[in-house]
Design an enzyme around this catalytic site. Sequence first.
Site, PDB file in Angstrom:
ATOM      1  N   LYS A  25      48.713  43.636  30.365  1.00  0.00           N
ATOM      2  CA  LYS A  25      47.436  44.659  30.898  1.00  0.00           C
ATOM      3  C   LYS A  25      46.377  44.165  29.902  1.00  0.00           C
ATOM      4  O   LYS A  25      45.129  43.843  30.319  1.00  0.00           O
ATOM      5  CB  LYS A  25      47.841  45.709  30.370  1.00  0.00           C
ATOM      6  CG  LYS A  25      46.473  46.977  30.851  1.00  0.00           C
ATOM      7  CD  LYS A  25      46.821  48.333  30.700  1.00  0.00           C
ATOM      8  CE  LYS A  25      45.627  49.092  30.616  1.00  0.00           C
ATOM      9  NZ  LYS A  25      45.742  50.536  30.410  1.00  0.00           N
ATOM     10  N   GLU A  79      54.311  39.660  21.456  1.00  0.00           N
ATOM     11  CA  GLU A  79      55.518  38.950  22.220  1.00  0.00           C
ATOM     12  C   GLU A  79      55.105  38.260  23.508  1.00  0.00           C
ATOM     13  O   GLU A  79      55.633  36.997  23.554  1.00  0.00           O
ATOM     14  CB  GLU A  79      56.215  40.235  22.550  1.00  0.00           C
ATOM     15  CG  GLU A  79      56.822  41.030  21.478  1.00  0.00           C
ATOM     16  CD  GLU A  79      56.200  42.122  21.008  1.00  0.00           C
ATOM     17  OE1 GLU A  79      54.919  42.136  21.225  1.00  0.00           O
ATOM     18  OE2 GLU A  79      56.420  42.941  20.175  1.00  0.00           O
ATOM     19  N   GLY A 117      50.061  51.154  31.124  1.00  0.00           N
ATOM     20  CA  GLY A 117      51.267  50.238  31.164  1.00  0.00           C
ATOM     21  C   GLY A 117      52.526  50.699  31.810  1.00  0.00           C
ATOM     22  O   GLY A 117      53.172  50.217  32.562  1.00  0.00           O
ATOM     23  N   ARG A 118      52.998  51.785  31.237  1.00  0.00           N
ATOM     24  CA  ARG A 118      54.086  52.396  31.801  1.00  0.00           C
ATOM     25  C   ARG A 118      54.045  53.105  33.269  1.00  0.00           C
ATOM     26  O   ARG A 118      55.118  53.697  33.589  1.00  0.00           O
ATOM     27  CB  ARG A 118      54.780  53.566  30.715  1.00  0.00           C
ATOM     28  CG  ARG A 118      53.760  54.559  30.343  1.00  0.00           C
ATOM     29  CD  ARG A 118      54.253  55.373  29.156  1.00  0.00           C
ATOM     30  NE  ARG A 118      53.225  56.330  28.813  1.00  0.00           N
ATOM     31  CZ  ARG A 118      52.483  56.290  27.952  1.00  0.00           C
ATOM     32  NH1 ARG A 118      52.048  55.006  27.384  1.00  0.00           N
ATOM     33  NH2 ARG A 118      51.350  57.069  27.551  1.00  0.00           N
ATOM     34  N   GLU A 156      57.296  57.161  25.580  1.00  0.00           N
ATOM     35  CA  GLU A 156      55.895  56.862  25.262  1.00  0.00           C
ATOM     36  C   GLU A 156      54.832  57.886  25.831  1.00  0.00           C
ATOM     37  O   GLU A 156      53.805  58.032  24.878  1.00  0.00           O
ATOM     38  CB  GLU A 156      55.568  55.664  25.912  1.00  0.00           C
ATOM     39  CG  GLU A 156      54.486  54.679  24.986  1.00  0.00           C
ATOM     40  CD  GLU A 156      54.501  53.231  25.357  1.00  0.00           C
ATOM     41  OE1 GLU A 156      54.709  52.421  24.414  1.00  0.00           O
ATOM     42  OE2 GLU A 156      54.074  52.929  26.325  1.00  0.00           O
ATOM     43  N   HIS A 198      83.589  56.536  30.565  1.00  0.00           N
ATOM     44  CA  HIS A 198      84.670  56.242  29.892  1.00  0.00           C
ATOM     45  C   HIS A 198      83.842  55.611  28.340  1.00  0.00           C
ATOM     46  O   HIS A 198      84.528  54.905  27.635  1.00  0.00           O
ATOM     47  CB  HIS A 198      85.270  55.044  30.407  1.00  0.00           C
ATOM     48  CG  HIS A 198      85.841  55.192  31.575  1.00  0.00           C
ATOM     49  ND1 HIS A 198      87.077  55.784  31.684  1.00  0.00           N
ATOM     50  CD2 HIS A 198      85.174  55.398  32.888  1.00  0.00           C
ATOM     51  CE1 HIS A 198      87.314  56.137  33.005  1.00  0.00           C
ATOM     52  NE2 HIS A 198      86.228  55.978  33.795  1.00  0.00           N
ATOM     53  N   LYS A 221      52.658  47.443  14.692  1.00  0.00           N
ATOM     54  CA  LYS A 221      52.140  46.299  15.024  1.00  0.00           C
ATOM     55  C   LYS A 221      51.230  45.702  14.020  1.00  0.00           C
ATOM     56  O   LYS A 221      51.373  44.339  13.626  1.00  0.00           O
ATOM     57  CB  LYS A 221      51.228  46.431  16.389  1.00  0.00           C
ATOM     58  CG  LYS A 221      51.990  46.788  17.687  1.00  0.00           C
ATOM     59  CD  LYS A 221      50.922  46.605  18.649  1.00  0.00           C
ATOM     60  CE  LYS A 221      51.662  47.317  20.124  1.00  0.00           C
ATOM     61  NZ  LYS A 221      50.400  47.277  21.215  1.00  0.00           N
TER      62      LYS A 221
HETATM   63  O1  F6P Z   1      53.059  48.673  22.412  1.00  0.00           O
HETATM   64  C1  F6P Z   1      53.097  49.226  23.541  1.00  0.00           C
HETATM   65  C2  F6P Z   1      52.271  48.922  24.747  1.00  0.00           C
HETATM   66  O2  F6P Z   1      50.978  48.870  24.523  1.00  0.00           O
HETATM   67  C3  F6P Z   1      52.832  49.826  26.171  1.00  0.00           C
HETATM   68  O3  F6P Z   1      52.082  50.760  26.181  1.00  0.00           O
HETATM   69  C4  F6P Z   1      52.548  48.463  26.933  1.00  0.00           C
HETATM   70  O4  F6P Z   1      53.379  48.883  28.294  1.00  0.00           O
HETATM   71  C5  F6P Z   1      53.171  47.431  26.255  1.00  0.00           C
HETATM   72  O5  F6P Z   1      52.510  47.578  25.041  1.00  0.00           O
HETATM   73  C6  F6P Z   1      52.720  46.059  26.781  1.00  0.00           C
HETATM   74  O6  F6P Z   1      51.190  45.840  26.867  1.00  0.00           O
HETATM   75  P1  F6P Z   1      50.477  44.662  27.641  1.00  0.00           P
HETATM   76  O7  F6P Z   1      50.527  44.959  29.110  1.00  0.00           O
HETATM   77  O8  F6P Z   1      48.934  45.137  27.363  1.00  0.00           O
HETATM   78  O9  F6P Z   1      51.041  43.423  27.098  1.00  0.00           O
END
Ligand code: F6P
Length: 545
Positions: free
Chosen positions: A212, A218, A273-274, A359, A390, A510
């Site tokens: 987003k 990452e 995002g979620r 979240e 199990h 972060k």
């Molecule tokens: O760190 C949490 C977050 O902001 C989530 O809410 C989001 O889904 C994820 O990181 C990834 O964010 P982006 O889509 O901006 O890379």
Amino acid sequence: MTQTQPIPFLTERPAWKALQAHAETIKATDLRKLFADDPKRGEQMRVEAEGLFLDYSKNRITAETLKLLIQLAKDSGLRARCEAMFTGEKINTTEGRAVLHVALRAPASESIKVDGEDVVPEVHKVLDKMTSFANRIRSGEWTGHTGKRIRNVINIGIGGSDLGPVMAYEALKHYSQRDLTFRFVSNVDGTDFVEATRDLVPEETMFLVASKTFTTLETMTNAHTARDWFLASGAPETAIAKHFAALSTNTKLVGEFGIDTENMFGFWDWVGGRYSMDSAIGLSTMIAIGPDAFQEMLAGFHAMDVHFRTTPLEQNLPALLGLLTVWYTDFFDAQTVAILPYDQYMKRFPAYLQQLTMESNGKHVTLDGTRVTYSTGPIYWGEPGTNGQHSFYQLIHQGTRLIPCDFIGFFKALNPLGNHHDLLMANIFAQAEALAFGKTAEQVKAEGVAPELVAHKVFEGNRPSNVILADKLDPMTLGKLIALYEHSVFTQGVVWGIDSFDQWGVELGKALAQKIVPELDSKAALPLHHDSSTNELIELYRSNK
Ligand code: F6P
């Protein structure tokens, strides 16, 4: 907002106080008695909507509990908040944003305005662009830079830009185009990228960089690694346009990364995002199952949206589910909710729901910043059945904690094989029955169990569960199930008076990581100014890396 009267703090609301007293009555009885007293309970405490059946009779509730919970929802302004969401008000107040994932699945005939602009035509424009792209990849019309067709699609994203796509891919694998390989890279641990690509041919690979913000550490690290991996195959820079697409709201950064903005699929700041798996973030899903099936999934979401918005709370699946969670969290001190899908394709559903629920509702202050004095978002966790039986079910049956469970199952198997499906479904019904009614000491003794083992073999029962059933796992049903939980989370958040749509809690870690990265360089050996534990850990890493 249509709400005009200030709403009293949650614990001051009459329905809350009534629920506190009422909980004591419920704690003094049990499910065995509640069922014995009302032979029709199983029939009455069941709701069917949009093809989903919810049996909530095995909850520690009575008709009075429901009446009070519904009153609490009303007193909390659930209806007004729901309308505010659906009409594009900026209910994510800490970020000043509308919350309009419902617009992502609104039919083209609808109009939903944000700041006076109808967003629905924009949504459909992106869907059309996704459709054309997905069709070209699926048919082989889209070729890589050497003229070979694309065989592998790799989604690079994390959090909402990963969990939704990977969950939907797994859940709908039955419907996916099998001559395409789908992989999902999320972790900044290089292993994730290496293992996802080790057997792939770069000239046949398409990367979807899903972010987003297009700033997430990452994802950007993995995207640069993907670029290097691709170029290391001898491909020229100009070939990037045929092998990289971006799913993002950030046009500027997408361009700077070098992805042709023609290959960018946009969305908007009003999609959390979620809550984004049905936006452009769902492109891998659309490529896997095809645009028609993707539209069916959207129709499923939309059907549940309409149900949530218009159905009286007594029959409203997401509202009931959400209120039951409030009930156990706040009046029974339950810490968790177990999500137990009896379907192997749903194996990533609990992980997906973890972000969606935790979240969203892992918050400690209300919208106006007041510290809450009650528990908010419970921990969601789970595994598919029957595997979990199990492993951790022992604790659910005989441990000291109350763990409300959601069992999810389907009438029809997607892979009918002998009597597997009956065995699978028998286990849902058996588990819910065992949890609710257990086995008394008298029953155990009557089986001739040695006296010293009786206590060990007693199941107290009185452990609550919901059973959610649907015809079969298909795109439309998946859409309905996800929207069911989205709106359940919303219901909980409204009662708790929190902002379910921000996530400030992820920021501190972060920022600290960014500060620590240069400190890990053993040669530079920068002076450390953390606490003594963190300093020691960094030193240890520096000398052993
Ligand atoms: O760190 C949490 C977050 O902001 C989530 O809410 C989001 O889904 C994820 O990181 C990834 O964010 P982006 O889509 O901006 O890379």
